[in-house]
Design an enzyme around this catalytic site. Structure first.
Site, PDB file in Angstrom:
ATOM      1  N   ASP A 145      -7.718  -7.783  -7.756  1.00 17.51           N
ATOM      2  CA  ASP A 145      -7.167  -7.490  -6.646  1.00 17.51           C
ATOM      3  C   ASP A 145      -6.697  -8.614  -5.721  1.00 17.51           C
ATOM      4  O   ASP A 145      -5.991  -8.529  -4.869  1.00 17.51           O
ATOM      5  CB  ASP A 145      -8.504  -6.868  -5.610  1.00 17.51           C
ATOM      6  CG  ASP A 145      -7.815  -6.024  -4.449  1.00 17.51           C
ATOM      7  OD1 ASP A 145      -6.850  -5.707  -4.408  1.00 17.51           O
ATOM      8  OD2 ASP A 145      -8.461  -5.950  -3.449  1.00 17.51           O
ATOM      9  N   GLU A 164      -3.815 -10.055  -6.607  1.00 17.65           N
ATOM     10  CA  GLU A 164      -2.536 -10.052  -7.667  1.00 17.65           C
ATOM     11  C   GLU A 164      -1.300 -10.400  -6.812  1.00 17.65           C
ATOM     12  O   GLU A 164      -0.536 -10.736  -7.608  1.00 17.65           O
ATOM     13  CB  GLU A 164      -2.508  -8.483  -7.882  1.00 17.65           C
ATOM     14  CG  GLU A 164      -1.854  -7.440  -6.979  1.00 17.65           C
ATOM     15  CD  GLU A 164      -2.475  -7.242  -5.523  1.00 17.65           C
ATOM     16  OE1 GLU A 164      -1.600  -7.166  -4.465  1.00 17.65           O
ATOM     17  OE2 GLU A 164      -3.669  -7.308  -5.435  1.00 17.65           O
ATOM     18  N   LYS A 213       6.535 -10.388  -1.790  1.00 14.36           N
ATOM     19  CA  LYS A 213       5.500  -9.646  -2.790  1.00 14.36           C
ATOM     20  C   LYS A 213       5.828  -8.249  -2.410  1.00 14.36           C
ATOM     21  O   LYS A 213       5.843  -7.725  -1.224  1.00 14.36           O
ATOM     22  CB  LYS A 213       4.083  -9.870  -2.209  1.00 14.36           C
ATOM     23  CG  LYS A 213       2.930  -8.998  -2.582  1.00 14.36           C
ATOM     24  CD  LYS A 213       1.624  -9.349  -1.807  1.00 14.36           C
ATOM     25  CE  LYS A 213       0.572  -8.274  -2.501  1.00 14.36           C
ATOM     26  NZ  LYS A 213      -0.664  -8.238  -1.601  1.00 14.36           N
ATOM     27  N   ASP A 238      -1.404  -0.573  -4.521  1.00 10.88           N
ATOM     28  CA  ASP A 238      -2.287  -1.851  -4.814  1.00 10.88           C
ATOM     29  C   ASP A 238      -3.497  -0.819  -4.821  1.00 10.88           C
ATOM     30  O   ASP A 238      -4.275  -0.908  -3.660  1.00 10.88           O
ATOM     31  CB  ASP A 238      -2.382  -2.922  -3.894  1.00 10.88           C
ATOM     32  CG  ASP A 238      -3.497  -3.760  -4.458  1.00 10.88           C
ATOM     33  OD1 ASP A 238      -3.700  -3.797  -5.616  1.00 10.88           O
ATOM     34  OD2 ASP A 238      -3.849  -4.793  -3.581  1.00 10.88           O
ATOM     35  N   ASP A 260       1.892  -2.707   0.715  1.00  9.08           N
ATOM     36  CA  ASP A 260       1.540  -3.807  -0.035  1.00  9.08           C
ATOM     37  C   ASP A 260       2.946  -4.242  -0.582  1.00  9.08           C
ATOM     38  O   ASP A 260       3.013  -5.496  -1.306  1.00  9.08           O
ATOM     39  CB  ASP A 260       0.669  -3.667  -1.106  1.00  9.08           C
ATOM     40  CG  ASP A 260      -0.208  -5.110  -1.198  1.00  9.08           C
ATOM     41  OD1 ASP A 260      -0.176  -5.750  -0.213  1.00  9.08           O
ATOM     42  OD2 ASP A 260      -0.879  -5.405  -2.191  1.00  9.08           O
ATOM     43  N   ARG A 303      -0.798 -12.996  -5.385  1.00  8.14           N
ATOM     44  CA  ARG A 303      -0.509 -14.532  -5.472  1.00  8.14           C
ATOM     45  C   ARG A 303       0.258 -14.594  -7.019  1.00  8.14           C
ATOM     46  O   ARG A 303       0.684 -15.749  -7.307  1.00  8.14           O
ATOM     47  CB  ARG A 303      -1.658 -15.138  -5.324  1.00  8.14           C
ATOM     48  CG  ARG A 303      -2.754 -15.003  -6.177  1.00  8.14           C
ATOM     49  CD  ARG A 303      -3.997 -15.580  -5.702  1.00  8.14           C
ATOM     50  NE  ARG A 303      -4.665 -14.577  -4.518  1.00  8.14           N
ATOM     51  CZ  ARG A 303      -5.829 -15.013  -3.601  1.00  8.14           C
ATOM     52  NH1 ARG A 303      -6.373 -16.012  -4.041  1.00  8.14           N
ATOM     53  NH2 ARG A 303      -5.925 -14.119  -2.802  1.00  8.14           N
ATOM     54  N   LYS A 305     -10.473  -1.567  -5.384  1.00  7.89           N
ATOM     55  CA  LYS A 305     -10.891  -1.415  -3.834  1.00  7.89           C
ATOM     56  C   LYS A 305     -11.816  -0.525  -3.386  1.00  7.89           C
ATOM     57  O   LYS A 305     -11.922   0.678  -4.114  1.00  7.89           O
ATOM     58  CB  LYS A 305      -9.609  -1.245  -2.932  1.00  7.89           C
ATOM     59  CG  LYS A 305      -8.299  -2.270  -3.223  1.00  7.89           C
ATOM     60  CD  LYS A 305      -7.227  -2.000  -2.148  1.00  7.89           C
ATOM     61  CE  LYS A 305      -6.347  -2.896  -2.383  1.00  7.89           C
ATOM     62  NZ  LYS A 305      -6.791  -4.311  -1.733  1.00  7.89           N
TER      63      LYS A 305
END
Length: 508
Positions: free
Chosen positions: A352, A354, A270, A275, A293, A356, A282
């Site tokens: 959020d 994201e 990933k 993010d 991230d 996956r 967030k």
């Protein structure tokens, strides 16, 4: 990078800034560890008592400095704690040696050379001490001072050279051990650099450029899919996550091949270079470290390059799913439906969640090559941090034996991890009335729900494991052992070990 050498020199006559010795925690007080015999002799055999007087107990992570004995060319002795004395006839644990070496290397920042006289019984010990020292000496100074000289920036440059006393420079096993330590540590530290780099300087395009340069240097085949290529290929997950950013997403494929390989591993990372949460923004206090991230992609990148440098007899393909998740007029909205690379549709209930989405596309792409196993690595869920804390990553998978093998590899290299289940009853929570699946399910067990989502995009019959490194990927506290503050590079060594075991035929 700190230099690493093997030395047969005696501690008293070696020109260095410090001699590093080990001290363990005994039943009746501190015990001087093997390797420090010459230092102890110079103190008339009373070194343990001197250390106890100075407050040393031998506890792990403890440091005690004292003047070197008369006649030593090094002016300083640094005693580092190794923890409890091993049982009779047992050797010191390699992870204890690794941690002690890391503590010492960090404490000796600003010095040119240190002689490490820690317990060293075989090549594995040499590799562990070398690895700990190289990882412990790490510092990230690119954005301090004038940007050129580390000493000018923070007053202390990293320890320049480590000499392992008791090493055997002409022994093939010892030489191989420190060469491996250097290769793995250098690539792990490169991953740390990427994780620590501010997101204004490391967007998906910049990350891809770093990967391309490294691939060229180490003979790795590289392919970069830009926005146009992703659109043509139908990578709806990666495109959907990156839609709100002015910096377009990328999918990077790194292919290391060996002419002697009998197995093929695929690693998927990933790579959300920043993010914000997207439209599902967030909350305050959760944005400041979101440059980390992309730790999964950094981990995969480092592992593939390390495999190439080590010349492992296994084919390793790394997939870096890179995007920046930002809110804007073009961003994916909660309620939108994305058509993934696999052809399945996903209803986005929370932007959020994201990671996956980008992983799903990359997992399906990796599956098309029919590797023997796929391992994905991601800072995926806060739920995993709640479950396992800040120093342990979770391992899920579709094969219990493989999940156990990954866990054993992680423990072997000193990376705390724990196997987690994928309860089938949690899958129903992701049913969507609009699409084939939703990107959110039940709130409780959220880390396991994310694993179940990813499993949906692994090709049929392919062995797969998922590493959720959300806890240990970025250390917001103080440094410990060989782990610095900031990006840690966790799971790099686990992936490299998996590749080594696969090359040796020891992983099924």
């Amino acid at each position: 990078m700190t230099a690493l050498t093997l030395s047969t020199a005696a501690a008293p006559g070696l020109r260095a800034d410090a001699i590093v010795i080990g001290v363990a925690k005994g039943a009746k007080g501190p015990v001087v560890a093997p390797g420090a015999e010459a230092v102890d002799k110079a103190y008339d055999g009373k070194l343990a008592g001197v250390l106890e007087t100075l407050g040393a107990s031998g506890a792990e992570g403890e440091m005690t400095k004292l003047p070197a004995p008369s006649g030593f060319k090094a002016p300083l002795v640094l005693a580092v704690g190794l923890g409890v004395v091993p049982e009779k006839d047992a050797d010191y644990d390699t992870e204890a040696l690794r941690k002690a070496a890391g503590v010492a290397a960090r404490a000796l920042a600003g010095t040119k050379k240190a002689a490490f006289a820690l317990p060293l019984t075989d090549a594995a010990d040499a590799g562990a001490i070398g690895e700990g020292a190289l990882l412990g000496a790490y510092s990230f100074d690119a954005y301090k001072g004038n940007g050129k000289d580390a000493k000018a920036k923070n007053g202390k440059a990293p320890l320049a050279e480590v000499a392992l006393l008791g090493g055997k420079p002409r022994d093939k096993a010892y030489k191989a051990a420190i060469e491996r330590a250097a290769a793995v540590s250098e690539e792990l530290n490169r991953a740390r650099d990427l994780i620590n780099t501010p997101p204004n300087d490391l967007n998906p395009e910049a990350f891809a450029a770093v990967a391309q340069a490294a691939a060229k240097e180490h003979g790795i085949k590289v392919q970069v899919l830009d926005v146009k290529a992703l659109e043509k290929g139908g990578y709806g997950g990666i495109l959907g996550v990156g839609a709100g950013s002015a910096a377009g997403p990328r999918l990077v494929k790194l292919s290391y091949t060996s002419s002697k390989a009998k197995k093929h591993l695929a690693f998927v990372g990933k790579g959300i270079t920043y993010d914000s949460g997207g439209i599902s923004l967030k909350p305050a206090g959760h944005n400041e470290t979101m440059k980390c991230d992309m730790s999964g992609a950094a981990t995969v990148f480092a592992a593939v390059v390390a495999a190439a440098r080590l010349g492992l007899e296994v084919n390793v393909t790394g997939w870096l799913a890179l995007a920046e998740n930002m809110p804007s007029g073009s961003a994916t909205r909660p309620g939108d439906v994305l058509r993934m690379y696999s052809g399945r549709t996903v209803e986005v209930l929370n932007t959020d969640a994201e990671g996956r989405l980008v992983l799903a596309d990359a997992l399906w792409a990796a599956s098309q090559e029919k590797p023997d196993a796929i391992v994905d690595v991601a800072t995926l869920t806060g739920a995993m941090v709640l479950a396992l804390g800040n120093r342990t990553f979770g391992i899920m998978g579709n094969d219990d034996a493989f999940r156990s093998a990954v866990h054993e590899a992680a423990e072997e290299v000193g990376e705390p991890a724990w196997p987690m289940p994928l309860p089938e009853h949690l899958r129903k929570g992701m049913d969507s009335p609009t699409a084939d699946i939703a990107n959110m399910g039940e709130r409780m067990g959220g880390g396991l729900v994310a694993g179940l989502f990813l499993r949906e995009f692994v090709g049929e019959g392919i062995t797969w494991a998922h590493l959720d490194i959300a806890g240990p990927a970025f250390n917001e506290g103080g440094p410990f052992g060989y782990t610095p503050k900031g990006g840690t590079g966790t799971a790099v060594r686990t992936l490299v070990r998996l590749a080594e075991l696969t090359a040796a035929g020891d992983l099924g």
